[in-house]
Design a protein around this motif. Sequence first.
Motif, PDB file in Angstrom:
ATOM      1  N   LYS A  66     -28.372  20.366 -35.404  1.00 11.85           N
ATOM      2  CA  LYS A  66     -27.954  21.296 -36.462  1.00 11.85           C
ATOM      3  C   LYS A  66     -29.128  21.918 -37.215  1.00 11.85           C
ATOM      4  O   LYS A  66     -28.927  22.859 -38.006  1.00 11.85           O
ATOM      5  N   SER A  67     -30.347  21.406 -36.955  1.00 13.35           N
ATOM      6  CA  SER A  67     -31.508  21.900 -37.699  1.00 13.35           C
ATOM      7  C   SER A  67     -31.956  23.280 -37.243  1.00 13.35           C
ATOM      8  O   SER A  67     -32.706  23.957 -37.943  1.00 13.35           O
ATOM      9  N   GLY A  68     -31.504  23.699 -36.076  1.00  9.41           N
ATOM     10  CA  GLY A  68     -31.894  25.002 -35.559  1.00  9.41           C
ATOM     11  C   GLY A  68     -33.216  25.005 -34.819  1.00  9.41           C
ATOM     12  O   GLY A  68     -33.706  26.064 -34.422  1.00  9.41           O
ATOM     13  N   ARG A  69     -33.812  23.839 -34.623  1.00  9.48           N
ATOM     14  CA  ARG A  69     -35.099  23.765 -33.927  1.00  9.48           C
ATOM     15  C   ARG A  69     -34.957  24.052 -32.442  1.00  9.48           C
ATOM     16  O   ARG A  69     -35.910  24.438 -31.788  1.00  9.48           O
ATOM     17  N   ASN A  70     -33.770  23.829 -31.894  1.00  5.28           N
ATOM     18  CA  ASN A  70     -33.536  24.042 -30.467  1.00  5.28           C
ATOM     19  C   ASN A  70     -32.380  25.017 -30.291  1.00  5.28           C
ATOM     20  O   ASN A  70     -31.234  24.687 -30.598  1.00  5.28           O
ATOM     21  N   PRO A  71     -32.627  26.235 -29.785  1.00  4.92           N
ATOM     22  CA  PRO A  71     -31.570  27.236 -29.622  1.00  4.92           C
ATOM     23  C   PRO A  71     -30.417  26.753 -28.740  1.00  4.92           C
ATOM     24  O   PRO A  71     -29.258  27.068 -29.007  1.00  4.92           O
ATOM     25  N   TRP A 111     -24.513  19.277 -26.274  1.00  2.00           N
ATOM     26  CA  TRP A 111     -25.935  18.963 -26.281  1.00  2.00           C
ATOM     27  C   TRP A 111     -26.168  17.538 -26.754  1.00  2.00           C
ATOM     28  O   TRP A 111     -26.972  16.808 -26.169  1.00  2.00           O
ATOM     29  N   VAL A 112     -25.471  17.112 -27.815  1.00  2.00           N
ATOM     30  CA  VAL A 112     -25.625  15.749 -28.333  1.00  2.00           C
ATOM     31  C   VAL A 112     -25.160  14.728 -27.302  1.00  2.00           C
ATOM     32  O   VAL A 112     -25.809  13.693 -27.103  1.00  2.00           O
ATOM     33  N   GLU A 133     -44.350  18.287 -20.059  1.00  2.00           N
ATOM     34  CA  GLU A 133     -44.951  19.270 -20.952  1.00  2.00           C
ATOM     35  C   GLU A 133     -43.950  20.387 -21.256  1.00  2.00           C
ATOM     36  O   GLU A 133     -43.228  20.836 -20.369  1.00  2.00           O
ATOM     37  N   PHE A 134     -43.913  20.831 -22.507  1.00  2.00           N
ATOM     38  CA  PHE A 134     -43.015  21.916 -22.884  1.00  2.00           C
ATOM     39  C   PHE A 134     -43.584  22.663 -24.084  1.00  2.00           C
ATOM     40  O   PHE A 134     -44.414  22.139 -24.828  1.00  2.00           O
ATOM     41  N   GLN A 135     -43.118  23.889 -24.248  1.00  2.00           N
ATOM     42  CA  GLN A 135     -43.594  24.726 -25.341  1.00  2.00           C
ATOM     43  C   GLN A 135     -42.586  24.757 -26.468  1.00  2.00           C
ATOM     44  O   GLN A 135     -41.386  24.928 -26.234  1.00  2.00           O
ATOM     45  N   MET A 136     -43.058  24.585 -27.691  1.00  2.00           N
ATOM     46  CA  MET A 136     -42.211  24.603 -28.869  1.00  2.00           C
ATOM     47  C   MET A 136     -41.910  26.040 -29.277  1.00  2.00           C
ATOM     48  O   MET A 136     -42.614  26.979 -28.873  1.00  2.00           O
ATOM     49  N   PRO A 137     -40.855  26.252 -30.076  1.00  2.00           N
ATOM     50  CA  PRO A 137     -40.527  27.608 -30.535  1.00  2.00           C
ATOM     51  C   PRO A 137     -41.667  28.309 -31.260  1.00  2.00           C
ATOM     52  O   PRO A 137     -41.786  29.532 -31.215  1.00  2.00           O
TER      53      PRO A 137
END
Length: 211
Positions: A42-47, A56-57, A72-76
């Motif tokens: 719910k924080s909106g960090r992950n579209p 998703w949960v 490895e992954f790229q953050m928003p």
Amino acid sequence: ILWDSDDRLIVCNQTFQKAFSSLSEILVPGLHYKDWAWAYAKSGRNPDALKNTEKWVEQRLREHRNPTPPVEFQMPNGSWCRSSKYRTKSGGIAGLRVDITKAKQIEEALQRSEARYSDILRIAPEAIISVDADGIVLMFNDAAEETFKYSRNKIIGKPLDILLPKYVRGHHKGYLKTFIEGMEATSLMGKRGEISGRRRDGSEFPASASI
């Protein structure tokens, strides 16, 4: 971050709390992983989490206890992370996340540099050929194509012997082996006598070369 065998938070360090500063208030011992997953979604960090939060949960809960190799992954915000999970001896889960942004920037700069270097070699007026320790062609520039009348896609991956007259191939293998095992950084091949190249049509030509 460390979770116990009942999926409750044991501890997370300051670096983790800083990375999730907007959620740091709930990162206290005893927090259940399910509550953490919902709060994160719910924080909106992950579209993707916002599109279908419940689904998703559910997926996070299924995968939470599965150890994972470093990913490895790229953050928003454009930064890069390496994340991994490990199962503890007591049945808990330890999550590790490392900021690798600087390493990625160095890697990308190196790739750009190598690309420029490759372009310079490709258009150089001299025939430039790169081989591995077994004499297999790895690089064949434009001038080499013109000199030997082979296209690079026909010669890369083939033995360098193809470009030499048959009567010198054995000598060249020995010379290459001696050079690789020696201390010289460069050598003018012609200093041991005349050398020749062999074109695709079988014709030979005198050459000067350095290795």
